[in-house]
Motif scaffolding. Sequence first.
Motif, PDB file in Angstrom:
ATOM      1  N   LYS A  77      36.272  40.829  35.916  1.00 52.29           N
ATOM      2  CA  LYS A  77      37.714  40.773  36.158  1.00 52.29           C
ATOM      3  C   LYS A  77      38.486  40.990  34.855  1.00 52.29           C
ATOM      4  O   LYS A  77      39.481  41.722  34.821  1.00 52.29           O
ATOM      5  CB  LYS A  77      38.086  39.420  36.780  1.00 52.29           C
ATOM      6  CG  LYS A  77      39.537  39.286  37.125  1.00 52.29           C
ATOM      7  CD  LYS A  77      39.830  37.929  37.765  1.00 52.29           C
ATOM      8  CE  LYS A  77      41.320  37.757  37.984  1.00 52.29           C
ATOM      9  NZ  LYS A  77      41.628  36.411  38.481  1.00 52.29           N
ATOM     10  N   SER A  78      38.011  40.383  33.770  1.00 56.91           N
ATOM     11  CA  SER A  78      38.646  40.577  32.457  1.00 56.91           C
ATOM     12  C   SER A  78      38.555  42.032  32.008  1.00 56.91           C
ATOM     13  O   SER A  78      39.509  42.580  31.444  1.00 56.91           O
ATOM     14  CB  SER A  78      37.990  39.671  31.409  1.00 56.91           C
ATOM     15  OG  SER A  78      38.196  38.322  31.735  1.00 56.91           O
ATOM     16  N   ALA A  79      37.405  42.653  32.263  1.00 54.78           N
ATOM     17  CA  ALA A  79      37.230  44.060  31.884  1.00 54.78           C
ATOM     18  C   ALA A  79      38.164  44.954  32.694  1.00 54.78           C
ATOM     19  O   ALA A  79      38.762  45.890  32.148  1.00 54.78           O
ATOM     20  CB  ALA A  79      35.775  44.492  32.069  1.00 54.78           C
ATOM     21  N   TYR A  80      38.308  44.669  33.983  1.00 50.16           N
ATOM     22  CA  TYR A  80      39.244  45.443  34.805  1.00 50.16           C
ATOM     23  C   TYR A  80      40.689  45.226  34.347  1.00 50.16           C
ATOM     24  O   TYR A  80      41.501  46.147  34.377  1.00 50.16           O
ATOM     25  CB  TYR A  80      39.091  45.106  36.292  1.00 50.16           C
ATOM     26  CG  TYR A  80      37.926  45.805  36.951  1.00 50.16           C
ATOM     27  CD1 TYR A  80      37.798  47.194  36.899  1.00 50.16           C
ATOM     28  CD2 TYR A  80      36.957  45.086  37.647  1.00 50.16           C
ATOM     29  CE1 TYR A  80      36.733  47.836  37.516  1.00 50.16           C
ATOM     30  CE2 TYR A  80      35.887  45.723  38.267  1.00 50.16           C
ATOM     31  CZ  TYR A  80      35.785  47.095  38.194  1.00 50.16           C
ATOM     32  OH  TYR A  80      34.729  47.737  38.797  1.00 50.16           O
ATOM     33  N   SER A  81      40.997  44.016  33.881  1.00 46.49           N
ATOM     34  CA  SER A  81      42.340  43.742  33.336  1.00 46.49           C
ATOM     35  C   SER A  81      42.588  44.605  32.104  1.00 46.49           C
ATOM     36  O   SER A  81      43.696  45.123  31.907  1.00 46.49           O
ATOM     37  CB  SER A  81      42.495  42.267  32.976  1.00 46.49           C
ATOM     38  OG  SER A  81      42.466  41.476  34.144  1.00 46.49           O
ATOM     39  N   LYS A  82      41.552  44.777  31.284  1.00 43.00           N
ATOM     40  CA  LYS A  82      41.672  45.637  30.103  1.00 43.00           C
ATOM     41  C   LYS A  82      41.901  47.089  30.511  1.00 43.00           C
ATOM     42  O   LYS A  82      42.696  47.802  29.886  1.00 43.00           O
ATOM     43  CB  LYS A  82      40.420  45.506  29.217  1.00 43.00           C
ATOM     44  CG  LYS A  82      40.463  46.315  27.955  1.00 43.00           C
ATOM     45  CD  LYS A  82      41.534  45.827  26.999  1.00 43.00           C
ATOM     46  CE  LYS A  82      41.474  46.588  25.690  1.00 43.00           C
ATOM     47  NZ  LYS A  82      42.503  46.167  24.756  1.00 43.00           N
ATOM     48  N   VAL A  83      41.231  47.512  31.573  1.00 42.80           N
ATOM     49  CA  VAL A  83      41.431  48.871  32.088  1.00 42.80           C
ATOM     50  C   VAL A  83      42.903  49.059  32.446  1.00 42.80           C
ATOM     51  O   VAL A  83      43.527  50.054  32.063  1.00 42.80           O
ATOM     52  CB  VAL A  83      40.529  49.151  33.321  1.00 42.80           C
ATOM     53  CG1 VAL A  83      40.931  50.449  34.010  1.00 42.80           C
ATOM     54  CG2 VAL A  83      39.064  49.194  32.919  1.00 42.80           C
ATOM     55  N   LEU A  84      43.476  48.074  33.155  1.00 42.67           N
ATOM     56  CA  LEU A  84      44.878  48.169  33.564  1.00 42.67           C
ATOM     57  C   LEU A  84      45.829  48.075  32.377  1.00 42.67           C
ATOM     58  O   LEU A  84      46.898  48.681  32.379  1.00 42.67           O
ATOM     59  CB  LEU A  84      45.203  47.099  34.595  1.00 42.67           C
ATOM     60  CG  LEU A  84      44.582  47.324  35.971  1.00 42.67           C
ATOM     61  CD1 LEU A  84      44.808  46.119  36.875  1.00 42.67           C
ATOM     62  CD2 LEU A  84      45.120  48.587  36.610  1.00 42.67           C
ATOM     63  N   GLU A  85      45.429  47.338  31.363  1.00 41.71           N
ATOM     64  CA  GLU A  85      46.236  47.253  30.146  1.00 41.71           C
ATOM     65  C   GLU A  85      46.315  48.624  29.462  1.00 41.71           C
ATOM     66  O   GLU A  85      47.360  49.028  28.969  1.00 41.71           O
ATOM     67  CB  GLU A  85      45.611  46.225  29.192  1.00 41.71           C
ATOM     68  CG  GLU A  85      46.322  46.026  27.893  1.00 41.71           C
ATOM     69  CD  GLU A  85      45.577  45.055  26.982  1.00 41.71           C
ATOM     70  OE1 GLU A  85      45.389  45.394  25.796  1.00 41.71           O
ATOM     71  OE2 GLU A  85      45.163  43.987  27.482  1.00 41.71           O
ATOM     72  N   LEU A  86      45.190  49.323  29.460  1.00 40.90           N
ATOM     73  CA  LEU A  86      45.142  50.648  28.831  1.00 40.90           C
ATOM     74  C   LEU A  86      45.736  51.743  29.728  1.00 40.90           C
ATOM     75  O   LEU A  86      46.270  52.728  29.227  1.00 40.90           O
ATOM     76  CB  LEU A  86      43.690  51.003  28.482  1.00 40.90           C
ATOM     77  CG  LEU A  86      43.033  50.151  27.402  1.00 40.90           C
ATOM     78  CD1 LEU A  86      41.538  50.430  27.323  1.00 40.90           C
ATOM     79  CD2 LEU A  86      43.685  50.395  26.056  1.00 40.90           C
ATOM     80  N   ASP A  87      45.608  51.566  31.042  1.00 43.73           N
ATOM     81  CA  ASP A  87      46.092  52.573  31.996  1.00 43.73           C
ATOM     82  C   ASP A  87      46.583  51.845  33.258  1.00 43.73           C
ATOM     83  O   ASP A  87      45.802  51.560  34.162  1.00 43.73           O
ATOM     84  CB  ASP A  87      44.966  53.546  32.341  1.00 43.73           C
ATOM     85  CG  ASP A  87      45.365  54.599  33.364  1.00 43.73           C
ATOM     86  OD1 ASP A  87      46.565  54.702  33.694  1.00 43.73           O
ATOM     87  OD2 ASP A  87      44.457  55.314  33.851  1.00 43.73           O
TER      88      ASP A  87
END
Length: 173
Positions: free
Chosen positions: A157-167
């Motif tokens: 979930k944290s990694a997906y949050s980072k994805v959304l932060e970047l894009d």
Amino acid sequence: VNEDGKHHLIIQRLPTKMTEDSAAGPSSIKPEVTQSADGTEKEIEEQAKEEVQAEGDQKDTREDWEVQRDSHKKAGDDAFRAGDFGEAITQYTNALSVDPTNHLVLSNRSAANLKQGNKSKALQDARACIDAAPSFVKGHSRLAAALQSLGRYQPAKSAYSKVLELDANNQIA
């Protein structure tokens, strides 16, 4: 005007000269405008494309190791598309043997490992991909997928949050 009194336009194709913007390097080769026999300016795009392609084939400015890496990466991509994930992993590993921190190859090998069921190896490659290119969105997406496959949902979930932060518009996250 020919003998029968009709007008005929004859266009003589002159060779296209290629110009290179020295600041941008060889990839910025552009066709120079040529003139037809009647004085109108024409750009002969097909000829220019062929010349650029021929020149590109003759003057590959990549280093030998880059050519090897790209060849193995292409073979890996082809194998992946064909569903031969074992061969894809082999080719990506060969590419990484000459360029160990190439984030694109690490990302692709992570995906192939995940498809092959090698979840821990997929996670390892995804982490190496992010280390090599921290702002590469797909690397974070690969990390999230590998973590999720291992049942590590909170880190995924944290990694997906980072994805959304970047894009923010990323469809996968």
